[in-house]
Design a protein around this motif. Sequence first.
Motif, PDB file in Angstrom:
ATOM      1  N   VAL A  95       0.897  -1.693   0.070  1.00  0.00           N
ATOM      2  CA  VAL A  95      -0.174  -0.375   0.174  1.00  0.00           C
ATOM      3  C   VAL A  95       0.945   1.694  -0.329  1.00  0.00           C
ATOM      4  O   VAL A  95       0.169   2.238  -0.527  1.00  0.00           O
ATOM      5  N   ALA A  96       1.775   1.067   0.812  1.00  0.00           N
ATOM      6  CA  ALA A  96       2.759   2.512   1.069  1.00  0.00           C
ATOM      7  C   ALA A  96       3.300   3.018  -0.397  1.00  0.00           C
ATOM      8  O   ALA A  96       2.933   3.513  -1.000  1.00  0.00           O
ATOM      9  N   LYS A  97       4.367   1.729  -1.133  1.00  0.00           N
ATOM     10  CA  LYS A  97       4.866   2.002  -1.823  1.00  0.00           C
ATOM     11  C   LYS A  97       4.209   2.237  -2.982  1.00  0.00           C
ATOM     12  O   LYS A  97       4.420   2.641  -4.514  1.00  0.00           O
ATOM     13  N   ALA A  98       2.333   1.841  -3.334  1.00  0.00           N
ATOM     14  CA  ALA A  98       1.733   2.430  -4.493  1.00  0.00           C
ATOM     15  C   ALA A  98       1.569   3.251  -4.513  1.00  0.00           C
ATOM     16  O   ALA A  98       0.859   4.374  -4.999  1.00  0.00           O
ATOM     17  N   GLU A 103      -8.405  -7.427  -1.528  1.00  0.00           N
ATOM     18  CA  GLU A 103      -8.788  -6.618  -2.576  1.00  0.00           C
ATOM     19  C   GLU A 103      -9.004  -5.371  -3.108  1.00  0.00           C
ATOM     20  O   GLU A 103      -7.935  -4.726  -4.397  1.00  0.00           O
ATOM     21  N   LEU A 104      -8.687  -4.063  -1.973  1.00  0.00           N
ATOM     22  CA  LEU A 104      -7.790  -3.133  -1.278  1.00  0.00           C
ATOM     23  C   LEU A 104      -6.934  -2.900  -2.354  1.00  0.00           C
ATOM     24  O   LEU A 104      -6.708  -1.358  -3.533  1.00  0.00           O
ATOM     25  N   SER A 105      -5.938  -3.114  -1.881  1.00  0.00           N
ATOM     26  CA  SER A 105      -4.584  -3.234  -1.748  1.00  0.00           C
ATOM     27  C   SER A 105      -4.225  -3.178  -3.675  1.00  0.00           C
ATOM     28  O   SER A 105      -3.758  -3.044  -3.714  1.00  0.00           O
ATOM     29  N   ARG A 132      -3.457   0.387  -9.564  1.00  0.00           N
ATOM     30  CA  ARG A 132      -3.746   1.803 -10.572  1.00  0.00           C
ATOM     31  C   ARG A 132      -5.243   2.356 -10.705  1.00  0.00           C
ATOM     32  O   ARG A 132      -5.682   3.043 -11.351  1.00  0.00           O
ATOM     33  N   ARG A 133      -6.036   0.857 -10.101  1.00  0.00           N
ATOM     34  CA  ARG A 133      -7.213   0.949 -10.401  1.00  0.00           C
ATOM     35  C   ARG A 133      -7.709   1.815  -9.575  1.00  0.00           C
ATOM     36  O   ARG A 133      -9.516   2.261  -9.626  1.00  0.00           O
ATOM     37  N   ILE A 134      -7.631   2.040  -8.413  1.00  0.00           N
ATOM     38  CA  ILE A 134      -8.055   3.296  -7.240  1.00  0.00           C
ATOM     39  C   ILE A 134      -7.103   3.991  -6.875  1.00  0.00           C
ATOM     40  O   ILE A 134      -6.255   3.667  -7.361  1.00  0.00           O
ATOM     41  N   ASP A 135      -7.629   5.605  -6.783  1.00  0.00           N
ATOM     42  CA  ASP A 135      -6.350   6.648  -6.158  1.00  0.00           C
ATOM     43  C   ASP A 135      -6.193   6.148  -4.909  1.00  0.00           C
ATOM     44  O   ASP A 135      -6.712   5.882  -4.009  1.00  0.00           O
TER      45      ASP A 135
END
Length: 253
Positions: free
Chosen positions: A36-39, A87-89, A95-98
């Motif tokens: 999550v953090a790196k994304a 799933e959220l991660s 990049r399907r969600i900001d």
Amino acid sequence: MKILLEEIMELAILSGEVLLKNGAETYRVEETMAHVAKACGAAKVESFVIPTGVFLTVNDDSGRSITTMRRVKNRTINLDRIAKVNELSRRLVDRRIDRKDAYGILKHIARERTGFSLAPSMIAAGFVGGGTAVLQNAGVYETLGAFAAAASVRYLAHIVSRLHGVQFTFEFLGGMVAALVGVILHDMLPAIGRDAVIIGGIMPLVPGVAITNAIRDVIAGDLLSGLSRGLEAALTSVAVAMGVVIVLATHSW
């Protein structure tokens, strides 16, 4: 960049907190926070997770870092929430969600009420207890007794949770309730096997997930988490056994 790094930290550590509270393995919590953090743009991420807390350090490209921790006091098993955070991660990494939308969804996952209501939960627990009795070659009456014992234990869990009781108190009382149902049914109808009813009744209390996670953590090298989870599972087993033994010993007098 300062605000961005703080937002990244808040999103990442909240994801780890939700996972840990709902029974996720140590490696899953650490990897999810890192992904999550790196994304979200973090240059470097270091995480450390134990069953009672989450520690996270996030660095940006300039070398500035933020370190924080979250204390986790109450834990349960909720695979639905774990699946939703995973799933959220994945959506965040792809990049399907900001970041802002992900944070809103994650807050909703943390707050939402999941699971079944009391009646279906009692029925499900009853089937677990009854199924365990069947595996012991129990008869119809023993199976029904185990169903009743396991359902009663689930109802007790509901009462204790409403009173914000300690987990081991519930497990101790749950063992007593299962033993009481078995003893009472056996006294009313001696043909009913007491042991099959008690074993079926305590089956919902068996810490199977905790034992599995403890072994998984030890194998993965997370020794502190593995030993902590193993000790927690052992204490749960002791609490249940003490509840059963006290009832049986009192009855034998």
